[in-house]
Scaffold this motif. Structure first.
Motif, short mmCIF file in Angstrom:
data_model
loop_
_atom_site.label_atom_id
_atom_site.label_comp_id
_atom_site.label_asym_id
_atom_site.label_seq_id
_atom_site.Cartn_x
_atom_site.Cartn_y
_atom_site.Cartn_z
N GLU A 86 0.85 -1.19 0.00
CA GLU A 86 0.00 0.00 0.00
C GLU A 86 0.88 1.24 0.00
N ALA A 87 0.30 2.35 -0.43
CA ALA A 87 1.00 3.63 -0.42
C ALA A 87 0.59 4.38 0.84
N HIS A 88 1.56 5.03 1.48
CA HIS A 88 1.27 5.80 2.68
C HIS A 88 1.95 7.15 2.65
N SER A 89 1.27 8.10 3.24
CA SER A 89 1.85 9.39 3.61
C SER A 89 2.10 9.30 5.12
N VAL A 90 2.72 10.31 5.68
CA VAL A 90 2.89 10.33 7.14
C VAL A 90 1.53 10.22 7.81
N GLU A 91 0.57 10.97 7.32
CA GLU A 91 -0.77 10.99 7.93
C GLU A 91 -1.47 9.63 7.81
N SER A 92 -1.43 9.03 6.63
CA SER A 92 -2.13 7.75 6.46
C SER A 92 -1.44 6.63 7.24
N LEU A 93 -0.11 6.69 7.35
CA LEU A 93 0.60 5.68 8.13
C LEU A 93 0.31 5.85 9.61
N HIS A 94 0.22 7.09 10.06
CA HIS A 94 -0.13 7.34 11.46
C HIS A 94 -1.53 6.78 11.74
N SER A 95 -2.45 6.98 10.81
CA SER A 95 -3.80 6.43 10.97
C SER A 95 -3.78 4.90 10.98
N ARG A 96 -2.99 4.29 10.08
CA ARG A 96 -2.90 2.83 10.03
C ARG A 96 -2.34 2.30 11.35
N ASN A 97 -1.28 2.93 11.86
CA ASN A 97 -0.70 2.49 13.13
C ASN A 97 -1.70 2.60 14.27
N THR A 98 -2.47 3.67 14.30
CA THR A 98 -3.48 3.85 15.34
C THR A 98 -4.57 2.78 15.21
N GLU A 99 -4.97 2.50 13.97
CA GLU A 99 -5.97 1.46 13.69
C GLU A 99 -5.47 0.08 14.15
N LEU A 100 -4.22 -0.23 13.86
CA LEU A 100 -3.68 -1.54 14.23
C LEU A 100 -3.43 -1.64 15.73
N ALA A 101 -3.10 -0.53 16.38
CA ALA A 101 -2.97 -0.54 17.85
C ALA A 101 -4.33 -0.80 18.49
N ALA A 102 -5.40 -0.21 17.92
CA ALA A 102 -6.75 -0.45 18.43
C ALA A 102 -7.15 -1.91 18.20
N PHE A 103 -6.77 -2.46 17.04
CA PHE A 103 -7.04 -3.87 16.75
C PHE A 103 -6.36 -4.76 17.79
N ALA A 104 -5.10 -4.47 18.09
CA ALA A 104 -4.35 -5.26 19.08
C ALA A 104 -5.03 -5.20 20.44
N LYS A 105 -5.47 -4.02 20.81
CA LYS A 105 -6.14 -3.85 22.11
C LYS A 105 -7.47 -4.61 22.13
N ARG A 106 -8.24 -4.45 21.07
CA ARG A 106 -9.54 -5.11 20.96
C ARG A 106 -9.38 -6.63 20.95
N SER A 107 -8.30 -7.11 20.33
CA SER A 107 -8.03 -8.54 20.24
C SER A 107 -7.30 -9.08 21.47
N ARG A 108 -7.04 -8.20 22.41
CA ARG A 108 -6.37 -8.55 23.66
C ARG A 108 -4.99 -9.15 23.44
N LEU A 109 -4.28 -8.56 22.48
CA LEU A 109 -2.90 -8.95 22.24
C LEU A 109 -2.01 -8.13 23.17
N GLY A 110 -0.78 -8.58 23.33
CA GLY A 110 0.15 -7.83 24.16
C GLY A 110 0.39 -6.44 23.64
N ALA A 111 0.63 -6.31 22.31
CA ALA A 111 0.92 -5.00 21.73
C ALA A 111 0.92 -5.06 20.21
N TYR A 112 0.69 -3.89 19.62
CA TYR A 112 1.04 -3.64 18.23
C TYR A 112 2.40 -2.96 18.32
N ASP A 113 3.41 -3.53 17.69
CA ASP A 113 4.79 -3.08 17.90
C ASP A 113 5.30 -2.13 16.83
#
Length: 125
Positions: A86-113
């Motif tokens: 996928e193509a990312h800008s700083v903004e879209s990558l920041h959004s993706r990282n936030t989305e994946l951190a929320a996924f990790a939390k929702r999935s009760r994983l240790g962390a999105y690293d």
């Protein structure tokens, strides 16, 4: 239910990463790149479940593996590595990282690293 989470990588660090890539490589960051995303957990089964869900969302599961230990009695740390072109800008990558951190939390994983990036052509080598 909405799960609030913050990106593990501050926006300023992403800005620096993009600047360094531009300065040190010939990669065109406006084009699709191979992005790797990493999750951790103390046991494997939750990562297996997460891998299935992420696969259904279009991510390629690369591996689930046990981290090497510095000390034999240290607790286990399992990793899930997924990737997607996928193509990312700083903004879209920041959004993706936030989305994946929320996924990790929702999935009760240790962390999105966090993530790594490389050219798509690297997949075919």
């Amino acid at each position: 239910m909405t799960v609030q989470a913050q990106s593990p990588v501050p926006r300023e660090q992403l800005e620096q990463m993009f600047a360094n890539i531009t300065k040190q490589t010939k990669w065109d960051m406006s084009r699709p790149m191979l992005w790797g995303y990493f999750f951790t957990n103390k046991s494997r089964p939750p990562l297996e479940a997460a891998a299935k869900e992420l696969s259904a969302q279009g991510y390629k599961v690369v591996n689930i593996y046990l981290s090497d230990k510095d000390k034999p009695n240290a607790p286990d740390l399992w990793w899930l590595h997924v990737e997607r072109v996928e193509a990312h800008s700083v903004e879209s990558l920041h959004s993706r990282n936030t989305e994946l951190a929320a996924f990790a939390k929702r999935s009760r994983l240790g962390a999105y690293d966090g993530m790594d990036v490389g050219p798509v052509a690297a997949v075919n080598k």
